[in-house]
Design a protein around this motif. Structure first.
Motif, PDB file in Angstrom:
ATOM      1  N   VAL A 248       0.860  -1.193   0.000  1.00 43.86           N
ATOM      2  CA  VAL A 248       0.000   0.000   0.000  1.00 43.86           C
ATOM      3  C   VAL A 248       0.892   1.237   0.000  1.00 43.86           C
ATOM      4  O   VAL A 248       1.723   1.417   0.886  1.00 43.86           O
ATOM      5  CB  VAL A 248      -0.930   0.006   1.233  1.00 43.86           C
ATOM      6  CG1 VAL A 248      -1.759   1.288   1.267  1.00 43.86           C
ATOM      7  CG2 VAL A 248      -1.841  -1.215   1.217  1.00 43.86           C
ATOM      8  N   ARG A 249       0.714   2.083  -1.000  1.00 44.52           N
ATOM      9  CA  ARG A 249       1.459   3.340  -1.093  1.00 44.52           C
ATOM     10  C   ARG A 249       0.601   4.546  -0.726  1.00 44.52           C
ATOM     11  O   ARG A 249       1.120   5.622  -0.445  1.00 44.52           O
ATOM     12  CB  ARG A 249       1.990   3.536  -2.513  1.00 44.52           C
ATOM     13  CG  ARG A 249       2.917   2.449  -3.014  1.00 44.52           C
ATOM     14  CD  ARG A 249       4.194   2.364  -2.221  1.00 44.52           C
ATOM     15  NE  ARG A 249       5.123   1.410  -2.822  1.00 44.52           N
ATOM     16  CZ  ARG A 249       6.135   0.868  -2.192  1.00 44.52           C
ATOM     17  NH1 ARG A 249       6.375   1.167  -0.926  1.00 44.52           N
ATOM     18  NH2 ARG A 249       6.922   0.001  -2.806  1.00 44.52           N
ATOM     19  N   TYR A 250      -0.728   4.347  -0.742  1.00 44.29           N
ATOM     20  CA  TYR A 250      -1.620   5.464  -0.446  1.00 44.29           C
ATOM     21  C   TYR A 250      -2.890   4.927   0.198  1.00 44.29           C
ATOM     22  O   TYR A 250      -3.526   4.021  -0.328  1.00 44.29           O
ATOM     23  CB  TYR A 250      -1.975   6.218  -1.725  1.00 44.29           C
ATOM     24  CG  TYR A 250      -2.976   7.342  -1.523  1.00 44.29           C
ATOM     25  CD1 TYR A 250      -2.570   8.558  -0.973  1.00 44.29           C
ATOM     26  CD2 TYR A 250      -4.309   7.172  -1.851  1.00 44.29           C
ATOM     27  CE1 TYR A 250      -3.476   9.579  -0.763  1.00 44.29           C
ATOM     28  CE2 TYR A 250      -5.233   8.198  -1.651  1.00 44.29           C
ATOM     29  CZ  TYR A 250      -4.805   9.398  -1.113  1.00 44.29           C
ATOM     30  OH  TYR A 250      -5.706  10.405  -0.893  1.00 44.29           O
ATOM     31  N   ILE A 261       3.355   2.126   3.107  1.00 41.40           N
ATOM     32  CA  ILE A 261       4.790   1.858   3.195  1.00 41.40           C
ATOM     33  C   ILE A 261       5.503   2.686   2.141  1.00 41.40           C
ATOM     34  O   ILE A 261       5.099   2.711   0.975  1.00 41.40           O
ATOM     35  CB  ILE A 261       5.080   0.362   2.982  1.00 41.40           C
ATOM     36  CG1 ILE A 261       4.459  -0.464   4.110  1.00 41.40           C
ATOM     37  CG2 ILE A 261       6.572   0.097   2.895  1.00 41.40           C
ATOM     38  CD1 ILE A 261       5.005  -0.146   5.493  1.00 41.40           C
ATOM     39  N   THR A 262       6.578   3.362   2.536  1.00 39.45           N
ATOM     40  CA  THR A 262       7.324   4.209   1.614  1.00 39.45           C
ATOM     41  C   THR A 262       8.271   3.376   0.755  1.00 39.45           C
ATOM     42  O   THR A 262       8.587   2.221   1.084  1.00 39.45           O
ATOM     43  CB  THR A 262       8.137   5.260   2.375  1.00 39.45           C
ATOM     44  OG1 THR A 262       9.167   4.596   3.128  1.00 39.45           O
ATOM     45  CG2 THR A 262       7.255   6.058   3.333  1.00 39.45           C
ATOM     46  N   GLN A 263       8.745   3.976  -0.344  1.00 42.43           N
ATOM     47  CA  GLN A 263       9.704   3.308  -1.214  1.00 42.43           C
ATOM     48  C   GLN A 263      10.989   2.990  -0.465  1.00 42.43           C
ATOM     49  O   GLN A 263      11.638   1.977  -0.716  1.00 42.43           O
ATOM     50  CB  GLN A 263      10.002   4.194  -2.424  1.00 42.43           C
ATOM     51  CG  GLN A 263       8.868   4.329  -3.412  1.00 42.43           C
ATOM     52  CD  GLN A 263       8.740   3.115  -4.317  1.00 42.43           C
ATOM     53  OE1 GLN A 263       9.622   2.266  -4.359  1.00 42.43           O
ATOM     54  NE2 GLN A 263       7.633   3.031  -5.041  1.00 42.43           N
ATOM     55  N   ASP A 264      11.381   3.874   0.452  1.00 45.77           N
ATOM     56  CA  ASP A 264      12.595   3.656   1.226  1.00 45.77           C
ATOM     57  C   ASP A 264      12.455   2.440   2.144  1.00 45.77           C
ATOM     58  O   ASP A 264      13.418   1.690   2.358  1.00 45.77           O
ATOM     59  CB  ASP A 264      12.918   4.910   2.042  1.00 45.77           C
ATOM     60  CG  ASP A 264      14.100   4.694   2.972  1.00 45.77           C
ATOM     61  OD1 ASP A 264      15.209   4.482   2.464  1.00 45.77           O
ATOM     62  OD2 ASP A 264      13.898   4.727   4.206  1.00 45.77           O
ATOM     63  N   GLU A 265      11.251   2.244   2.691  1.00 45.85           N
ATOM     64  CA  GLU A 265      11.025   1.130   3.607  1.00 45.85           C
ATOM     65  C   GLU A 265      10.935  -0.206   2.870  1.00 45.85           C
ATOM     66  O   GLU A 265      11.378  -1.240   3.381  1.00 45.85           O
ATOM     67  CB  GLU A 265       9.741   1.368   4.398  1.00 45.85           C
ATOM     68  CG  GLU A 265       9.844   2.529   5.369  1.00 45.85           C
ATOM     69  CD  GLU A 265       8.512   2.923   5.959  1.00 45.85           C
ATOM     70  OE1 GLU A 265       8.473   3.345   7.133  1.00 45.85           O
ATOM     71  OE2 GLU A 265       7.478   2.822   5.241  1.00 45.85           O
ATOM     72  N   PRO A 300      13.857  -2.664  11.649  1.00 46.57           N
ATOM     73  CA  PRO A 300      12.748  -3.610  11.493  1.00 46.57           C
ATOM     74  C   PRO A 300      11.597  -3.007  10.682  1.00 46.57           C
ATOM     75  O   PRO A 300      11.370  -1.798  10.727  1.00 46.57           O
ATOM     76  CB  PRO A 300      12.315  -3.894  12.939  1.00 46.57           C
ATOM     77  CG  PRO A 300      13.517  -3.563  13.762  1.00 46.57           C
ATOM     78  CD  PRO A 300      14.173  -2.413  13.056  1.00 46.57           C
ATOM     79  N   PHE A 301      10.887  -3.852   9.976  1.00 44.02           N
ATOM     80  CA  PHE A 301       9.779  -3.407   9.130  1.00 44.02           C
ATOM     81  C   PHE A 301       8.609  -2.971  10.008  1.00 44.02           C
ATOM     82  O   PHE A 301       8.308  -3.611  11.022  1.00 44.02           O
ATOM     83  CB  PHE A 301       9.365  -4.540   8.198  1.00 44.02           C
ATOM     84  CG  PHE A 301       8.492  -4.102   7.059  1.00 44.02           C
ATOM     85  CD1 PHE A 301       9.003  -3.300   6.053  1.00 44.02           C
ATOM     86  CD2 PHE A 301       7.167  -4.493   6.991  1.00 44.02           C
ATOM     87  CE1 PHE A 301       8.205  -2.899   4.990  1.00 44.02           C
ATOM     88  CE2 PHE A 301       6.365  -4.104   5.936  1.00 44.02           C
ATOM     89  CZ  PHE A 301       6.879  -3.301   4.929  1.00 44.02           C
ATOM     90  N   PRO A 302       7.903  -1.879   9.667  1.00 40.24           N
ATOM     91  CA  PRO A 302       6.866  -1.332  10.551  1.00 40.24           C
ATOM     92  C   PRO A 302       5.567  -2.125  10.614  1.00 40.24           C
ATOM     93  O   PRO A 302       4.751  -1.865  11.498  1.00 40.24           O
ATOM     94  CB  PRO A 302       6.620   0.072   9.971  1.00 40.24           C
ATOM     95  CG  PRO A 302       7.068  -0.005   8.567  1.00 40.24           C
ATOM     96  CD  PRO A 302       8.200  -0.979   8.540  1.00 40.24           C
ATOM     97  N   LEU A 303       5.329  -3.067   9.711  1.00 42.96           N
ATOM     98  CA  LEU A 303       4.121  -3.894   9.760  1.00 42.96           C
ATOM     99  C   LEU A 303       4.496  -5.262  10.321  1.00 42.96           C
ATOM    100  O   LEU A 303       5.207  -6.032   9.686  1.00 42.96           O
ATOM    101  CB  LEU A 303       3.492  -4.034   8.375  1.00 42.96           C
ATOM    102  CG  LEU A 303       3.051  -2.735   7.697  1.00 42.96           C
ATOM    103  CD1 LEU A 303       2.396  -3.031   6.350  1.00 42.96           C
ATOM    104  CD2 LEU A 303       2.091  -1.957   8.590  1.00 42.96           C
ATOM    105  N   SER A 304       4.008  -5.568  11.517  1.00 43.91           N
ATOM    106  CA  SER A 304       4.467  -6.757  12.243  1.00 43.91           C
ATOM    107  C   SER A 304       4.146  -8.058  11.530  1.00 43.91           C
ATOM    108  O   SER A 304       4.974  -8.976  11.492  1.00 43.91           O
ATOM    109  CB  SER A 304       3.859  -6.771  13.652  1.00 43.91           C
ATOM    110  OG  SER A 304       2.437  -6.750  13.590  1.00 43.91           O
TER     111      SER A 304
END
Length: 390
Positions: A248-250, A261-265, A300-304
């Motif tokens: 999901v970008r938006y 989630i951003t492109q950087d993440e 760590p990735f923000p979505l568990s």
């Protein structure tokens, strides 16, 4: 009539030519420019099926590993040699649960907001009623715990709740905001690794999810948990696989924005296979391995759910398996009575509140007892013969 038929034939031919042209054009764009599809753009459904271009690995967060030697055992040794980057979690001594049991077959660990006291009480009286479940499944050692964050307004209430139920694990250095879901789940795994080492399997879920614990324990007791380890590995991970979901970008609403989630993440358009956050079951060894990975991961990735059941297992070559065959769970809508009484369905899990899907935030006051008791009563009626047969 002939002219009408000719017209239809011409239209069909033109449509086929147009479709063929679009497919060729799309293929040429991807092959020439090597661009990845962007789910944030209008034609996100043109994203190609998963391949090396559409799924990012998590390998660059750790020392590069040869694909041929990649295994949970290898990463277990690797993590033990790496420095711990993430700070340990601080657990409240006033609400410190001790796993004193000799052995725990399944530890049901529910992530809950500090302010959700009424929801926790509803769970204790219904699907998390361990005393009642023990009558149906006397050979299974079952334990229920709640992991809660810190809230100064509820500090005394939490301590009082702990004194009554002895099932609260509070993390002092963990804020209540949703943005810290990965940290919240990591705290759960850290606590188990340090203080509940006698646990065989952990079932993780959230407090706004209704779980059919009859089904969970019935399936688990048939072969004394052997069905969970028939893949000949002690690193097991079971749930409801979500195959190659789009990033999901938006987000169009507050709930949707949680998953942006951003492109950087994460630069790729699709995730590896991960498990639905409604609930997943893992062995103690898997739990220990996941917390070791988190502690040595600089970002760590923000979505568990994606992180702990997708990115890390994909990297460590841990297979994500379906927890049960031929069962249902409600993913897009709230639980309803028909879900629990229909003969066609075999319900396992569902969202217990509309607040799981809509923008409104829970105030922590509303009790789930009415709905939980309705569903629980239906399940008891359905599985009541178990008490006679066991």
């Amino acid at each position: 009539m002939r002219q009408y038929c000719r017209l239809l034939s011409s239209i069909k031919i033109l449509l086929l030519i147009l479709i063929f042209f679009v497919i060729i054009l799309h293929s040429q764009i991807f092959n020439k420019n090597k661009q990845w599809c962007d789910p944030g753009k209008p034609l996100w459904w043109f994203c190609p099926w998963p391949d090396a271009r559409t799924i990012c690995s998590w390998d660059d967060h750790f020392p590069i590993t040869d694909q041929q030697i990649r295994s949970p055992e290898y990463y277990e040794k690797l993590f033990s040699s790496l420095p711990k980057i993430q700070s340990p979690f601080e657990f409240n001594n006033s609400t410190f649960v001790k796993c004193t049991e000799t052995s725990i077959d399944i530890l049901i660990f529910v992530i809950s907001k500090c302010s959700h006291a009424s929801i926790r009480q509803s769970i204790r009286r219904t699907w998390g009623n361990t005393k009642l479940l023990k009558k149906y499944f006397p050979n299974i050692e079952l334990k229920l715990l709640f992991l809660v964050d810190i809230d100064s307004k509820s500090e005394k209430k939490i301590e009082l709740e702990y004194k009554y139920h002895k099932d609260i694990v509070q993390v002092n250095n963990l804020p209540e905001q949703y943005e810290y879901v990965t940290e919240r789940e990591a705290a759960l795994y850290e606590f188990i690794k340090l203080h509940c080492k006698q646990t065989k399997f952990i079932f993780k879920t959230d407090d706004d999810i209704f779980i059919n614990t009859f089904l969970l324990l019935l399936s688990s007791s048939k072969n004394n948990f052997q069905y969970l380890t028939n893949n000949k590995t002690i690193y097991s991970l079971f749930g409801f696989p979500i195959e190659y979901g789009l990033v999901v970008r938006y987000g169009i609403d507050q709930i949707g924005q949680r998953y942006v989630i951003t492109q950087d993440e994460y630069s790729c358009p699709r995730y590896p296979i991960f498990l639905s956050g409604f609930g997943y079951l893992m062995s103690f060894k898997t739990c220990s391995l996941l917390i070791n990975a988190y502690q040595t991961d600089s970002k760590p990735f923000p979505l568990s759910d994606v992180y702990f059941t997708g990115l890390l297992p994909q990297m460590m070559n841990i297979q994500r398996q379906t927890i049960f065959q031929n069962v249902d769970y409600l993913y897009q809508t709230k639980c309803n009575e028909e879900f629990f009484i229909s003969k066609k369905n075999n319900p396992f899990a569902c969202a217990a509140s509309n607040e799981h899907f809509i923008q409104k935030e829970s105030d922590g006051v509303k009790s789930f007892m009415n709905d939980y008791n309705l569903y629980w009563t239906k399940l008891i009626e359905k599985y009541n013969t178990l008490k006679i047969n066991t």
